[in-house]
Design a protein around this motif. Structure first.
Motif, mmCIF file in Angstrom:
data_model
loop_
_atom_site.group_PDB
_atom_site.id
_atom_site.type_symbol
_atom_site.label_atom_id
_atom_site.label_comp_id
_atom_site.label_asym_id
_atom_site.label_seq_id
_atom_site.Cartn_x
_atom_site.Cartn_y
_atom_site.Cartn_z
ATOM 1 N N GLU A 192 0.025 29.142 -3.032
ATOM 2 C CA GLU A 192 -0.161 30.269 -3.964
ATOM 3 C C GLU A 192 1.167 30.790 -4.503
ATOM 4 O OE1 GLU A 192 -0.555 30.322 -0.688
ATOM 5 O OE2 GLU A 192 -2.280 31.511 -0.072
ATOM 6 N N HIS A 207 -6.497 21.944 4.586
ATOM 7 C CA HIS A 207 -6.626 23.123 5.467
ATOM 8 C C HIS A 207 -5.390 23.269 6.354
ATOM 9 C CE1 HIS A 207 -8.403 26.076 8.199
ATOM 10 N NE2 HIS A 207 -7.819 25.359 9.165
ATOM 11 N N PHE A 261 -2.382 24.783 4.659
ATOM 12 C CA PHE A 261 -2.473 26.249 4.535
ATOM 13 C C PHE A 261 -2.341 26.921 5.913
ATOM 14 C CE2 PHE A 261 -3.998 25.187 0.372
ATOM 15 C CZ PHE A 261 -3.654 26.274 -0.415
ATOM 16 N N TYR A 262 -2.803 26.236 6.961
ATOM 17 C CA TYR A 262 -2.705 26.792 8.317
ATOM 18 C C TYR A 262 -1.236 26.859 8.771
ATOM 19 C CZ TYR A 262 -3.150 26.878 13.451
ATOM 20 O OH TYR A 262 -3.018 27.186 14.785
ATOM 21 N N PHE A 295 0.392 30.828 19.596
ATOM 22 C CA PHE A 295 -0.616 29.809 19.261
ATOM 23 C C PHE A 295 -0.640 28.655 20.246
ATOM 24 C CE2 PHE A 295 1.199 31.780 15.520
ATOM 25 C CZ PHE A 295 0.080 32.373 14.984
ATOM 26 N N LYS A 344 -14.921 20.630 -4.057
ATOM 27 C CA LYS A 344 -13.783 21.093 -3.244
ATOM 28 C C LYS A 344 -13.982 22.538 -2.796
ATOM 29 C CE LYS A 344 -9.366 19.934 -3.555
ATOM 30 N NZ LYS A 344 -8.021 19.810 -4.105
ATOM 31 N N VAL A 388 -6.120 35.153 17.934
ATOM 32 C CA VAL A 388 -4.997 35.094 16.987
ATOM 33 C C VAL A 388 -5.026 33.751 16.247
ATOM 34 C CG1 VAL A 388 -2.474 35.022 16.783
ATOM 35 C CG2 VAL A 388 -3.524 36.683 18.285
ATOM 36 N N ASP A 389 -5.255 32.666 17.009
ATOM 37 C CA ASP A 389 -5.292 31.334 16.393
ATOM 38 C C ASP A 389 -6.478 31.206 15.440
ATOM 39 O OD1 ASP A 389 -4.145 28.766 16.106
ATOM 40 O OD2 ASP A 389 -5.759 27.933 17.317
ATOM 41 N N GLU A 445 -5.748 32.869 12.249
ATOM 42 C CA GLU A 445 -4.857 32.060 11.404
ATOM 43 C C GLU A 445 -5.645 30.980 10.668
ATOM 44 O OE1 GLU A 445 -1.173 33.707 11.571
ATOM 45 O OE2 GLU A 445 -1.082 31.544 11.245
ATOM 46 N N HIS A 446 -6.606 30.371 11.387
ATOM 47 C CA HIS A 446 -7.446 29.347 10.748
ATOM 48 C C HIS A 446 -8.321 29.970 9.663
ATOM 49 C CE1 HIS A 446 -6.637 25.539 12.673
ATOM 50 N NE2 HIS A 446 -6.530 26.165 13.845
ATOM 51 N N GLN A 449 -7.618 32.655 7.945
ATOM 52 C CA GLN A 449 -6.746 32.999 6.817
ATOM 53 C C GLN A 449 -6.435 31.743 5.984
ATOM 54 O OE1 GLN A 449 -2.633 33.823 7.338
ATOM 55 N NE2 GLN A 449 -2.600 35.501 5.884
ATOM 56 N N ALA A 450 -6.194 30.611 6.694
ATOM 57 C CA ALA A 450 -5.903 29.350 5.985
ATOM 58 C C ALA A 450 -7.103 28.923 5.152
ATOM 59 C CB ALA A 450 -5.532 28.273 6.991
ATOM 60 N N SER A 451 -8.298 29.006 5.741
ATOM 61 C CA SER A 451 -9.516 28.619 5.009
ATOM 62 C C SER A 451 -9.725 29.512 3.800
ATOM 63 C CB SER A 451 -10.739 28.740 5.913
ATOM 64 O OG SER A 451 -10.573 27.969 7.045
ATOM 65 N N ARG A 498 -7.409 31.216 2.135
ATOM 66 C CA ARG A 498 -6.381 30.943 1.113
ATOM 67 C C ARG A 498 -6.690 29.651 0.368
ATOM 68 N NH1 ARG A 498 -1.625 30.240 4.380
ATOM 69 N NH2 ARG A 498 -0.505 29.785 2.470
ATOM 70 N N LEU A 499 -7.168 28.639 1.115
ATOM 71 C CA LEU A 499 -7.499 27.359 0.479
ATOM 72 C C LEU A 499 -8.675 27.547 -0.483
ATOM 73 C CD1 LEU A 499 -7.299 24.290 0.164
ATOM 74 C CD2 LEU A 499 -8.623 24.033 2.244
ATOM 75 N N SER A 549 -7.531 29.484 -3.506
ATOM 76 C CA SER A 549 -6.671 28.644 -4.341
ATOM 77 C C SER A 549 -7.521 27.691 -5.194
ATOM 78 C CB SER A 549 -5.714 27.891 -3.421
ATOM 79 O OG SER A 549 -5.225 26.764 -4.023
#
Lengths: 310, 180
Positions: A208, A224, A227-228, A307, B32, B122-123, B126-127, B129-131, B133-134, B137
């Motif tokens: 982004e 994925h 982005f992770y 993590f 996608k 927490v992990d 993060e996953h 947030q990644a999903s 953002r993807l 996008s």
């Protein structure tokens, strides 16, 4: 072993170099009138005489340089050994734990090929292998030089082979604090003359951050994971490191480790034998080279074990 | 044949090929987007599972206290994007309650089981947030394509509409961060 010893070796090298320079200067001075006399006797024209003079001077210069290397060879090796095994190792031990330093060894070509982030091209060399721990994060690093063979043919059909460097700098591998399945590569635009084996294999992803996209290309087999791994915070840190180093760089994520290649054109932990010895300057040079390793752990928070799965 | 007709046929052929490729591009982008949406579903389910375990552990420690009311989170198949955002916000709220409760129970805060769950959440975050953002996008690329000329003509003809973003309440997200 100390600075005094380095200075003594350096003085010895300078003294020998002065002697060699004097001998070759005398030889060159004698050769000029002899060439002029012989040219007159053999009735050579002025252009041919000038060519012979030019050739003689170049020959003298080359033989002088070779003689210096041969005569000072042992002293230069000794100088390098003291510099690396005393000064560099002492500084490394102060900063890192479980340090292992091998001046003449590095990553093997097959290692770099297997990682797949860099193209090892036609000529590969590596030295200054260091492994150790910083803030409990294991790392290994080495200097790399990769060159590409170029062959040119002139109008007379003579072939000339030259080797053009496509990567000169550091390759570092750190333990990474996140687990991931897919592999991801982040490379500066024009990094390694765009010879990226991964770039041809995997798809390009746009993040982004427009500024980041202008500076870097991201390749991955799974979007994925890109982005992770590349969170907005991590992206900012990569930009900061890129600005600090002011060099093209590559970050590769493979088998839960972070690979970093910095194309800064520098051979790390080296001191020119003829450069005046200055203790502070030596310390600054070594600290600067060590900082490249610690900056990646500190800036990217690699010691954050949030993590990490036990 | 007249040269004019040949040129006209070539132009029509180029336009037809462009229409087909643009339409296919849009369809590929929708696939996608759906793929990345399924990534969000997986991350939400994982978050739900870890959060449920955390609530169980917290309830075990706080059973003598007046029962804390956690919001009921229901993840179903065929949820709309808005439903997913709403359920995610309920999970944020539950996590805030857990964090507030934990402060009063040092034993709970120090328990290995709870610490492991905190790490796991927490992990998972993060996953997620990644999903997110993807997905966003992909939606940005798709929305740009169908809103800009000339591809918007194909989008209108094939009844393609813009997609919504998966919005997270950033203020709340900041608050939900877990301290370990």
């Amino acid at each position: 072993m100390s600075i005094r010893e380095l200075k003594e070796i350096q003085n010895e090298i300078i003294r020998k170099n002065k002697k060699i320079n004097t001998i070759f200067t005398v030889l060159a001075v004698i050769a000029i009138p002899i060439t002029i006399i012989l040219s007159n006797n053999t009735r050579l024209d002025f252009r041919m005489m000038a060519f012979f003079l030019f050739f003689e001077l170049i020959f003298c210069f080359a033989v002088c340089a070779i003689t210096k290397t041969v005569v000072n060879g042992r002293d230069m090796v000794k100088f390098r050994e003291i510099f690396k095994n005393v000064f560099v190792v002492t500084a490394l031990k102060k900063t890192f734990d479980e340090i292992e330093y091998n001046v003449n060894q590095g990553f093997s070509e097959s290692d770099i090929d297997n990682y797949g982030f860099l193209d090892t091209a036609d000529s590969f060399s590596s030295n200054d292998y260091i492994s150790g721990k910083y803030k409990n994060i294991s790392f290994e690093q080495s200097d790399l030089e990769i060159e590409e063979r170029h062959e040119t043919t002139d109008s007379d059909g003579h072939k000339t082979v030259t080797y053009i460097p496509i990567f000169v700098g550091r390759y570092m591998i750190f333990d990474f604090n996140k687990s991931f399945k897919a592999n991801v590569q982040v490379a500066s635009k024009n990094f390694c003359a765009n010879r990226l084996p991964w770039g041809q294999k995997y798809s390009k992803v746009k993040m982004e951050d427009m500024e980041f996209n202008k500076l870097f290309s991201v390749y991955t087999s799974m979007e994925h994971d890109a982005f992770y791994l590349l969170t907005p915070h991590f992206i900012d840190k990569i930009k900061t490191l890129r600005n600090q180093l002011n060099s093209n760089m590559m970050l590769g994520f493979l088998d839960n480790r972070l690979h970093v290649a910095i194309d800064n054109g520098k051979d790390s932990f080296e001191w020119n034998v003829l450069k005046p010895i200055d203790e502070k300057e030596i310390s600054d040079l070594i600290t600067k080279d060590i900082k490249i390793i610690t900056d990646f752990v500190d800036e990217l928070n690699l010691d954050n074990d949030l993590f990490k799965k036990e | 044949m007249n040269y004019g007709i040949i040129i006209l046929i070539i132009i029509i052929l180029i336009i037809v090929l462009w229409c087909i490729s643009t339409s296919n591009k849009m369809k590929r982008m929708i696939i996608k987007i759906e793929e990345s949406l399924s990534g969000i579903d997986i991350a939400l389910t994982k978050r739900y599972d870890v959060l449920t375990k955390m609530i169980e552990v917290v309830k075990g420690y706080t059973k003598h206290e007046k029962e804390t009311l956690f919001e009921v989170v229901r993840l179903r198949k065929e949820m709309t994007l808005q439903d997913k955002v709403a359920e995610n916000e309920k999970m944020d709220s539950n996590l805030q309650k857990i964090n507030a409760l934990v402060e009063n129970y040092p034993d709970l805060k120090a328990s290995t089981n709870f610490l492991e769950l905190q790490k796991a959440i927490v992990d998972v975050e993060e996953h997620l947030q990644a999903s997110r953002r993807l997905y966003n996008s992909n939606v940005t690329l798709y929305n740009n394509l169908i809103m800009t000329f000339p591809s918007n003509i194909i989008a209108k003809a094939t009844h393609m509409t813009t997609k919504d973003f998966f919005r997270a309440n950033d203020e709340q997200k900041e608050y939900v961060k877990v301290d370990l």
